[in-house]
Design an enzyme around this catalytic site. Structure first.
Site, PDB file in Angstrom:
ATOM      1  N   CYS A  86      44.914  -7.983  54.237  1.00  0.00           N
ATOM      2  CA  CYS A  86      45.147  -8.987  54.660  1.00  0.00           C
ATOM      3  C   CYS A  86      46.736  -9.521  54.396  1.00  0.00           C
ATOM      4  CB  CYS A  86      44.239 -10.025  54.408  1.00  0.00           C
ATOM      5  SG  CYS A  86      44.018 -11.559  55.599  1.00  0.00           S
ATOM      6  N   HIS A 196      39.059  -7.037  56.030  1.00  0.00           N
ATOM      7  CA  HIS A 196      38.701  -7.426  54.499  1.00  0.00           C
ATOM      8  C   HIS A 196      37.529  -6.209  54.072  1.00  0.00           C
ATOM      9  CE1 HIS A 196      41.049 -10.773  53.365  1.00  0.00           C
ATOM     10  NE2 HIS A 196      40.669 -11.344  54.881  1.00  0.00           N
ATOM     11  N   GLU A 198      36.614  -5.199  51.143  1.00  0.00           N
ATOM     12  CA  GLU A 198      36.086  -5.645  49.998  1.00  0.00           C
ATOM     13  C   GLU A 198      35.011  -6.774  50.065  1.00  0.00           C
ATOM     14  OE1 GLU A 198      38.703  -6.768  51.277  1.00  0.00           O
ATOM     15  OE2 GLU A 198      39.242  -8.914  50.556  1.00  0.00           O
TER      16      GLU A 198
END
EC number: 6.3.5.3
Lengths: 222, 79
Positions: A86, A196, A198
């Protein structure tokens, strides 16, 4: 496997990245601050998402010129694995570690939703635990994820298999050219992506589609 | 010495913000508005007195920070 997370004022996904790396690699990553000129010996450096320096001037522009990014560039040149997610992706392109630019979403709206990603190249150090063409889910949350590169750069990226993730099944949230969601550099050790991964690594997240990316990059068992 | 730097998007780079402004202008009743492209202006005060040197420095500032030359052009103007 040792990792480090770059911290800059205005990032807000740093704790998510630290949690994911800790859970997947089995040890907490080192943290490096914007003014640090050295990064410890690690196998992977992650630049998390957020709004470094308030997105002033251009997203990632100020962060890319901080001393820590010179250290990241030196490590990348030596072959250390680097992931920018990002805002981290925006910082990597502003720092010249990845080609192209990330512009305002074509809708002009901030998008926060789940998208589908196609593994456009499963033969990279970041995607080897996925199948070629596999479709995975991933959250996105950004205002400036509209990837752009001139025709010559785009042809090179596509020709060399540097497009690693592509928005799939009509879920492109930002108007990026060729539905590009993530790319690697020509050496293949620096990855930038808007989604994302994660935030989708365990059952509590509602799935673990993003986990294999970190397992691939860290070389740890699934 | 005062300088003005204007940063604009290159031709061929999509400008959704410019498009939105274009639509808003027609919505306000301004007929005959063609394409709108938006950009940035930086007014910079310099202590330098040598114009050529200042110009070289301002160009370097654009290349290193103020413009993203992948998508933007810049123009340097010294008052």
């Amino acid at each position: 496997m040792k990792s480090a997370v770059v911290l800059l004022p205005g990032l807000n996904r740093d704790r998510d990245m630290i949690a994911a790396l800790t859970k997947i690699s089995g040890q907490a990553p080192a943290t490096v601050w914007q003014t640090d000129t050295e990064i410890p010996d690690v196998d992977l450096i992650a630049i998390p998402g957020g709004f470094s320096f308030g997105d002033y001037l251009r997203c990632g522009a100020i962060a890319a010129r901080m001393p820590v990014m010179r250290a990241v560039a030196e490590k990348a040149a030596k072959g250390v694995t680097v992931i920018g997610v990002c805002n981290g992706f925006q910082i990597l392109v502003e720092a010249g570690l990845l080609p192209g630019a990330l512009m305002r979403n074509s809708s002009l709206k901030f998008v926060c939703r789940q998208v589908k990603l196609e593994i456009a190249n499963a033969n990279t150090m970041f995607t080897r635990r996925y199948q070629p063409g596999q479709i995975i889910r991933s959250p996105v949350a950004h205002h400036d994820g509209n990837y752009f590169a001139d025709a010559e750069t785009l042809a090179r990226l596509e020709g060399e298999g540097q497009v690693v993730f592509r928005y799939a099944e009509g879920t492109n949230p930002n108007g990026s050219i060729n539905d590009i969601a993530g790319i690697v550099n020509d050496k293949g050790n620096v990855l930038g992506l808007m989604p994302h991964p994660e935030n989708l690594i365990e059952a509590a997240h509602g799935g673990n589609d993003g986990r294999a990316l970190f397992e691939s990059a860290l070389g740890v068992a699934a | 010495m005062k300088a003005r730097i204007t940063v604009t998007l290159k031709n061929g780079v999509l400008d959704p913000q410019g498009k939105a402004i274009e639509h808003a202008l027609s919505g306000l009743g301004f007929d005959g508005v063609g394409q709108v492209r938006q950009g940035k202006v930086f007014d910079i005060e310099l202590t330098a007195t040598d114009k050529a040197k200042a110009e070289a420095e301002l160009t370097a500032m654009c290349d290193k920070l103020l413009a993203n030359t992948v998508i933007e052009n810049y123009a340097v103007e010294i008052a």
